[in-house]
Motif scaffolding. Structure first.
Motif, PDB file in Angstrom:
ATOM      1  N   ASN A 100      31.524  56.054  42.832  1.00 10.72           N
ATOM      2  CA  ASN A 100      30.577  57.227  42.384  1.00 10.72           C
ATOM      3  C   ASN A 100      31.033  58.601  42.452  1.00 10.72           C
ATOM      4  OD1 ASN A 100      27.951  58.234  41.765  1.00 10.72           O
ATOM      5  ND2 ASN A 100      27.021  57.980  43.746  1.00 10.72           N
ATOM      6  N   LYS A 101      31.185  59.130  43.622  1.00 14.25           N
ATOM      7  CA  LYS A 101      31.474  60.366  43.643  1.00 14.25           C
ATOM      8  C   LYS A 101      32.165  60.835  45.028  1.00 14.25           C
ATOM      9  CE  LYS A 101      26.825  61.388  45.347  1.00 14.25           C
ATOM     10  NZ  LYS A 101      25.505  61.783  44.997  1.00 14.25           N
ATOM     11  N   VAL A 102      32.907  61.974  44.910  1.00 14.17           N
ATOM     12  CA  VAL A 102      33.642  62.562  46.155  1.00 14.17           C
ATOM     13  C   VAL A 102      33.182  64.091  46.253  1.00 14.17           C
ATOM     14  CG1 VAL A 102      35.549  61.197  45.808  1.00 14.17           C
ATOM     15  CG2 VAL A 102      35.865  63.100  44.563  1.00 14.17           C
ATOM     16  N   GLY A 103      33.544  64.406  47.496  1.00 15.96           N
ATOM     17  CA  GLY A 103      33.302  65.899  47.622  1.00 15.96           C
ATOM     18  C   GLY A 103      33.710  66.321  49.268  1.00 15.96           C
ATOM     19  N   PRO A 104      33.633  67.689  49.529  1.00 18.97           N
ATOM     20  CA  PRO A 104      33.721  68.136  50.728  1.00 18.97           C
ATOM     21  C   PRO A 104      32.564  67.666  51.902  1.00 18.97           C
ATOM     22  CG  PRO A 104      34.036  69.816  49.203  1.00 18.97           C
ATOM     23  CD  PRO A 104      33.392  68.609  48.605  1.00 18.97           C
ATOM     24  N   TYR A 105      32.926  67.227  52.935  1.00 14.91           N
ATOM     25  CA  TYR A 105      32.033  66.748  53.656  1.00 14.91           C
ATOM     26  C   TYR A 105      31.109  67.605  54.047  1.00 14.91           C
ATOM     27  CZ  TYR A 105      30.166  64.742  58.226  1.00 14.91           C
ATOM     28  OH  TYR A 105      29.319  64.240  59.354  1.00 14.91           O
ATOM     29  N   HIS A 106      31.201  69.085  54.258  1.00 10.55           N
ATOM     30  CA  HIS A 106      30.366  70.036  55.011  1.00 10.55           C
ATOM     31  C   HIS A 106      29.662  70.767  53.780  1.00 10.55           C
ATOM     32  CE1 HIS A 106      31.842  69.969  58.671  1.00 10.55           C
ATOM     33  NE2 HIS A 106      32.971  70.050  58.351  1.00 10.55           N
ATOM     34  N   THR A 156      29.810  67.937  44.516  1.00  8.24           N
ATOM     35  CA  THR A 156      30.320  66.744  44.447  1.00  8.24           C
ATOM     36  C   THR A 156      31.143  66.648  43.112  1.00  8.24           C
ATOM     37  OG1 THR A 156      28.156  65.698  43.432  1.00  8.24           O
ATOM     38  CG2 THR A 156      28.717  65.425  45.794  1.00  8.24           C
ATOM     39  N   TYR A 157      31.879  65.694  43.147  1.00 11.31           N
ATOM     40  CA  TYR A 157      32.813  65.355  41.815  1.00 11.31           C
ATOM     41  C   TYR A 157      32.804  64.039  41.543  1.00 11.31           C
ATOM     42  CZ  TYR A 157      34.064  70.319  43.234  1.00 11.31           C
ATOM     43  OH  TYR A 157      33.978  71.506  43.218  1.00 11.31           O
ATOM     44  N   HIS A 158      33.258  63.656  40.381  1.00  9.36           N
ATOM     45  CA  HIS A 158      33.301  62.410  39.749  1.00  9.36           C
ATOM     46  C   HIS A 158      34.601  61.767  40.510  1.00  9.36           C
ATOM     47  CE1 HIS A 158      33.727  58.714  37.805  1.00  9.36           C
ATOM     48  NE2 HIS A 158      32.839  58.954  37.096  1.00  9.36           N
ATOM     49  N   TYR A 159      34.535  60.311  41.079  1.00 10.78           N
ATOM     50  CA  TYR A 159      35.385  59.982  41.914  1.00 10.78           C
ATOM     51  C   TYR A 159      36.949  59.862  41.111  1.00 10.78           C
ATOM     52  CZ  TYR A 159      38.201  56.282  44.513  1.00 10.78           C
ATOM     53  OH  TYR A 159      39.090  55.636  45.309  1.00 10.78           O
ATOM     54  N   ILE A 209      42.169  66.134  50.918  1.00  7.31           N
ATOM     55  CA  ILE A 209      42.246  65.548  52.288  1.00  7.31           C
ATOM     56  C   ILE A 209      41.884  66.790  53.195  1.00  7.31           C
ATOM     57  CG2 ILE A 209      43.499  64.241  54.108  1.00  7.31           C
ATOM     58  CD1 ILE A 209      44.836  62.947  51.741  1.00  7.31           C
ATOM     59  N   GLU A 210      42.463  67.797  53.155  1.00  2.00           N
ATOM     60  CA  GLU A 210      42.482  68.887  53.950  1.00  2.00           C
ATOM     61  C   GLU A 210      40.998  69.422  53.858  1.00  2.00           C
ATOM     62  OE1 GLU A 210      45.619  71.490  52.806  1.00  2.00           O
ATOM     63  OE2 GLU A 210      47.145  70.569  54.209  1.00  2.00           O
ATOM     64  N   GLU A 211      40.271  69.227  52.757  1.00  2.00           N
ATOM     65  CA  GLU A 211      39.045  69.925  52.752  1.00  2.00           C
ATOM     66  C   GLU A 211      37.923  68.674  53.145  1.00  2.00           C
ATOM     67  OE1 GLU A 211      38.074  71.513  48.996  1.00  2.00           O
ATOM     68  OE2 GLU A 211      39.696  72.930  49.079  1.00  2.00           O
ATOM     69  N   LEU A 212      38.535  67.779  53.672  1.00  2.00           N
ATOM     70  CA  LEU A 212      37.515  66.582  54.271  1.00  2.00           C
ATOM     71  C   LEU A 212      36.776  65.776  53.255  1.00  2.00           C
ATOM     72  CD1 LEU A 212      36.456  68.042  57.726  1.00  2.00           C
ATOM     73  CD2 LEU A 212      38.212  66.563  57.233  1.00  2.00           C
ATOM     74  N   TYR A 213      37.315  65.574  52.121  1.00  2.00           N
ATOM     75  CA  TYR A 213      36.717  64.530  51.055  1.00  2.00           C
ATOM     76  C   TYR A 213      36.390  63.477  51.686  1.00  2.00           C
ATOM     77  CZ  TYR A 213      37.287  68.047  46.874  1.00  2.00           C
ATOM     78  OH  TYR A 213      36.644  68.991  46.120  1.00  2.00           O
ATOM     79  N   SER A 251      31.274  69.900  38.634  1.00  2.79           N
ATOM     80  CA  SER A 251      30.634  69.181  39.718  1.00  2.79           C
ATOM     81  C   SER A 251      29.722  68.195  38.962  1.00  2.79           C
ATOM     82  CB  SER A 251      29.846  70.149  40.796  1.00  2.79           C
ATOM     83  OG  SER A 251      29.141  69.250  41.407  1.00  2.79           O
ATOM     84  N   THR A 252      29.473  67.075  39.673  1.00  2.00           N
ATOM     85  CA  THR A 252      28.439  65.982  39.226  1.00  2.00           C
ATOM     86  C   THR A 252      27.290  66.438  38.980  1.00  2.00           C
ATOM     87  OG1 THR A 252      28.450  64.832  41.317  1.00  2.00           O
ATOM     88  CG2 THR A 252      30.190  64.118  39.486  1.00  2.00           C
TER      89      THR A 252
END
Length: 594
Positions: free
Chosen positions: A30-36, A41-44, A106-110, A391-392
């Motif tokens: 579905n999607k990925v994005g920064p945890y906070h 969100t962005y497409h996976y 990863i450093e942005e906690l995706y 972004s999605t």
């Protein structure tokens, strides 16, 4: 109307599918994005990950699109009730640029979100380890193996999650040209092998109750443990406040009636001789206000949102929203907003006709655009920011056309129909006292009776009644929580309206006691200022209760927080106005007249 019916049917879909042993259970990425930043969100597949040669997207409902979902088929093969042990998904050769993209994510906690049989599955893209001070160690690792744990009952999937327990992350060192963990790399590239395992577990929970399993588990931390205690405390304070206002006001009114009705003879026109207070302005208190069309539009749209909010809460309380169906409440809100447009048109045009309004066509147009115009402007800005960032959350053109068609073909026509019906059925304005042609001079007012003071008092007290619940709502909308206590929400909503009405009546009484008859707009602004307090609280929440950051998340948060404040202003302003009008009619009708 056919489009709306289709959307309504989509609200209640999403039940568990049936499978036979060995059937493939489709896993959608579905999607990925920064945890906070929940709304960023962005497409996976924007990340350099395993993907099919041709990406096939799932057909989504309106609510799912509004929620930022962009589900696409994946390379994962998951046979029903058959375990899979460390199967290779794909081998990727990553360039130095792609490695840097993964490191940055990863450093942005995706985190990522997959969907299996309408069940969301969350996990982090990678792993960060900080250790030591001198020397400082900063390690970034990519999860290249995922363990899927799936629960089933009979022929249905009950629950699913993903785990990286006992799995070592694949290190992503600075620069892709170095040897990494014994894996041969060179020429500015890195070879990564993605694998996965599937484990099935039998569950005793029936498929009809699988939503309970999802509510009990959360990939995101829970922070709503003290909900009940806080709400009970808020309820006690509000009940005491209401009791205090009602008792004091009734005692004062009783004394006023006893004093004003001492004389058995004398008409309404004689009340202004040798006395002061609210009874002396009886010939001006029903003098129609300026900007009548705008006032009626506010009352109409406020009544519409009152109807919409009540319907949403009742539907949620009855369990009509499937927790597995993404964006069901969003779809319901859009459908109900279009259908309740007739309420705004009816209330606005009916009252506009009662107070001798002449331009009813322009009144209907103003009513239709009072909220829709700010909504369109805010959405245009926010959607442009999402589109610019990729972004999605940026709505596709087809969805925009669908929403526009819903308003043009359903919402606006219903506003016109409601306005016409309201105009034709409107009676005369029921005023106990007649209004003189020459307005009475208003004496100077003390500072505590000025509009800004009344707005501060009338906005703060209703806000204090919902401040505790407001935190949980913000944590749900702008955080990771699943809100389920709709019974409490309904009680708090009723208390909010009660407090707003009581405070408006009290402030209106104090205003009239100072021989100031300009209560029409004052009653709307006094309690309607609650929206300002809600927006100030949203700023506080953004700075002190969340970790949101960045242009994308900030534009959406503050843009829609402004719209939320506007909704509360219109809704509470309408409630407070009708409460004040009913109160004024009551006290002047209770005076003895010949």
């Amino acid at each position: 109307m056919a489009v709306l019916c289709f959307l309504i049917l989509g609200l209640f879909s999403g039940w568990a599918a049936s499978y036979k042993k060995g059937d493939n259970v489709t896993l959608y990425v579905n999607k990925v994005g920064p945890y906070h930043n929940p709304q960023e969100t962005y497409h996976y597949y924007t990340l350099p990950v395993c993907r099919p040669d041709k990406v096939h997207h799932k057909s989504l409902s309106l609510g799912e699109v509004l929620d930022g979902d962009r589900m696409a088929e994946s390379l994962y093969v998951i046979p029903f009730q058959e375990n899979v042990d460390k199967k290779t998904l794909c081998k990727l050769t990553l360039s130095e640029k792609q490695v840097d993209e993964l490191r940055e994510a990863i450093e942005e906690l995706y985190y990522f979100e997959f969907v299996l049989d309408d069940i969301p599955i969350w996990g982090f893209v990678g792993y960060i380890e900080e250790s030591g001070f001198l020397p400082h160690s900063h390690k970034v690792g990519l999860w290249t193996h995922l363990d899927f744990n799936i629960e089933y009952n009979g022929d249905s999937v009950i629950f699913a999650n993903v785990s990286v327990k006992d799995v070592k992350p694949f290190p992503l060192e600075e620069g892709a040209g170095a040897a990494v963990a014994g894996v041969g790399v060179g020429g500015g590239s890195m070879t990564v092998t993605h694998t996965y395992s599937v484990h099935w577990y039998k569950s005793s929970l029936p498929s009809a109750r699988r939503a309970e399993r999802l509510r009990d588990y959360s990939f995101f931390p829970k922070t709503l443990e003290i909900h009940w205690l806080s709400i009970i405390n808020s309820l006690v304070l509000v009940v005491l406040l209401l009791g205090f206002v009602i008792i004091i006001l009734m005692r004062v009114l009783k004394n006023d009636f006893a004093r004003y009705n001492v004389e058995e003879e004398g008409g309404c026109d004689d009340l202004d001789q040798g006395d002061n207070g609210w009874k002396i302005i009886h010939t001006d208190v029903f003098r129609f206000p300026p900007f009548k069309s705008l006032l009626c539009a506010v009352l109409g749209v406020g009544a519409q949102f009152l109807t919409l909010a009540t319907a949403i809460i009742v539907m949620a309380l009855l369990g009509m929203f499937n927790i597995h169906r993404h964006g069901a409440i969003n779809s319901a809100a859009i459908v109900l907003y279009a259908l309740t447009s007739c309420v705004s048109g009816y209330v606005s045009c009916s009252f506009y006709t009662q107070i001798n309004g002449q331009h009813w066509v322009w009144n209907i147009i103003l009513t239709s655009s009072l909220f829709s115009a700010p909504l369109f402007f805010t959405w245009s800005v926010v959607n442009s920011v999402h589109w610019w960032s990729g972004s999605t959350q940026a709505l596709p053109a087809t969805t925009v056309l669908l929403l526009l068609a819903a308003w043009v073909l359903v919402g606006f026509p219903l506003s016109v129909i409601g306005g016409i019906v309201g105009k034709n059925r409107a009676g005369s304005f029921q005023a106990p006292c007649r209004t003189r042609n020459i307005p009475r001079q208003i004496p100077p007012q003390p500072w505590y009776k000025h509009t800004i003071v009344h707005m501060a008092i009338g906005g703060f007290l209703p806000f204090s009644a919902i401040s505790v619940e407001l935190y949980y709502i913000f944590a749900t909308v702008w955080g990771r929580e699943h809100y389920t206590l709709y019974g409490i929400l309904l009680c708090v909503f009723a208390i909010l309206l009660s407090v707003g009405a009581c405070i408006s009546v009290a402030l209106t009484y104090f205003l009239l006691s100072g021989e100031d008859y300009r209560w029409w707009w004052r009653s709307v602004l006094s309690t309607g200022s609650t929206g300002l307090f809600i927006f100030v609280y949203s700023v506080f929440y953004y700075r002190n209760r969340s970790s949101m950051s960045g242009l994308v998340q900030s534009s959406e948060f503050f843009g829609y927080s402004l719209l939320t404040a506007l909704v509360f202003t219109l809704m509470l302003g309408s409630v407070s106005f009708w409460a004040s009008l009913a109160f004024i009619r009551y006290i002047y009708r209770s005076l003895k007249m010949d």
